[in-house]
Write a protein that holds these residues in place. Structure first.
Motif, mmCIF file in Angstrom:
data_model
loop_
_atom_site.group_PDB
_atom_site.id
_atom_site.type_symbol
_atom_site.label_atom_id
_atom_site.label_comp_id
_atom_site.label_asym_id
_atom_site.label_seq_id
_atom_site.Cartn_x
_atom_site.Cartn_y
_atom_site.Cartn_z
ATOM 1 N N ASP A 20 0.695 -1.100 0.051
ATOM 2 C CA ASP A 20 0.013 0.017 -0.129
ATOM 3 C C ASP A 20 0.830 1.256 -0.143
ATOM 4 N N ARG A 21 2.298 1.123 0.076
ATOM 5 C CA ARG A 21 2.891 2.471 0.040
ATOM 6 C C ARG A 21 4.565 1.986 -0.651
ATOM 7 N N LYS A 22 5.004 2.915 -0.962
ATOM 8 C CA LYS A 22 6.517 3.009 -1.696
ATOM 9 C C LYS A 22 7.313 2.913 -0.291
ATOM 10 N N PHE A 23 8.671 2.454 -0.537
ATOM 11 C CA PHE A 23 9.642 2.164 0.436
ATOM 12 C C PHE A 23 10.608 3.207 0.299
ATOM 13 N N THR A 24 11.256 3.728 1.384
ATOM 14 C CA THR A 24 12.315 4.692 1.278
ATOM 15 C C THR A 24 13.509 3.919 1.176
ATOM 16 N N ARG A 25 14.694 4.256 0.624
ATOM 17 C CA ARG A 25 15.809 3.881 0.422
ATOM 18 C C ARG A 25 16.455 3.145 1.547
ATOM 19 N N ALA A 26 16.169 3.774 2.824
ATOM 20 C CA ALA A 26 16.824 3.286 4.208
ATOM 21 C C ALA A 26 15.652 1.884 4.498
ATOM 22 N N GLU A 27 14.397 2.034 4.217
ATOM 23 C CA GLU A 27 13.909 0.526 4.437
ATOM 24 C C GLU A 27 14.058 -0.323 3.469
ATOM 25 N N ILE A 28 14.404 -0.100 2.431
ATOM 26 C CA ILE A 28 14.964 -1.093 1.326
ATOM 27 C C ILE A 28 16.345 -1.584 1.608
ATOM 28 N N ALA A 29 16.914 -0.786 2.372
ATOM 29 C CA ALA A 29 18.476 -1.263 2.775
ATOM 30 C C ALA A 29 18.338 -2.214 4.047
ATOM 31 N N GLU A 30 17.138 -1.977 4.909
ATOM 32 C CA GLU A 30 16.779 -2.765 6.131
ATOM 33 C C GLU A 30 16.185 -3.946 5.515
ATOM 34 N N ILE A 31 15.261 -3.861 4.786
ATOM 35 C CA ILE A 31 14.598 -5.054 4.246
ATOM 36 C C ILE A 31 15.535 -6.122 3.640
ATOM 37 N N LEU A 32 16.502 -5.560 2.714
ATOM 38 C CA LEU A 32 17.464 -6.412 2.185
ATOM 39 C C LEU A 32 18.554 -7.082 3.197
ATOM 40 N N ALA A 33 18.941 -6.247 4.213
ATOM 41 C CA ALA A 33 19.637 -6.783 5.255
ATOM 42 C C ALA A 33 18.750 -7.806 6.023
ATOM 43 N N LYS A 34 17.495 -7.625 6.282
ATOM 44 C CA LYS A 34 16.984 -8.867 7.144
ATOM 45 C C LYS A 34 16.738 -9.845 6.085
ATOM 46 N N ALA A 35 16.639 -9.820 5.036
ATOM 47 C CA ALA A 35 16.285 -10.843 3.966
ATOM 48 C C ALA A 35 17.521 -11.708 3.963
#
Length: 100
Positions: A20-35
């Motif tokens: 339902d929303r776009k992700f910020t670059r910081a959120e994308i970095a956090e998502i990829l680190a968790k993944a």
């Protein structure tokens, strides 16, 4: 002459983006680190019976991203299993060492 645009917009690449929303670059970095942490913990998984869980690499990576998006992460203190590096049983690294 019209200017050629290289690449595509997010709407073209992900026309059915399910969130339902776009992700910020910081959120994308956090998502990829968790993944990555999830992948490191779950790669080459074994069932309780000892059978290998054969999950194709591309599906595995998407599943780890989905887990990260869902809020999953690795807690080493709470883990019942831990990854351990196994010795190379194929002999490939030995052959590389000796120049074969």
């Amino acid at each position: 002459m019209s200017k050629q645009v290289i690449g595509a917009t997010a709407e073209q690449v992900f026309p059915n983006f399910p969130y339902d929303r776009k992700f910020t670059r910081a959120e994308i970095a956090e998502i990829l680190a968790k993944a990555k942490r999830l992948g490191d913990a779950m790669r080459d998984g074994l069932a309780p019976s000892g059978h290998t869980l054969y999950i194709p690499g591309d599906i595995f990576e998407m599943w780890m991203v989905h887990g990260a998006l869902a809020g999953c992460d690795v807690d080493q203190d709470a883990a019942f299993i831990r990854a351990r590096k196994l010795p190379d049983a194929s002999g490939a690294s030995s052959m590389l060492k000796h120049g074969f």
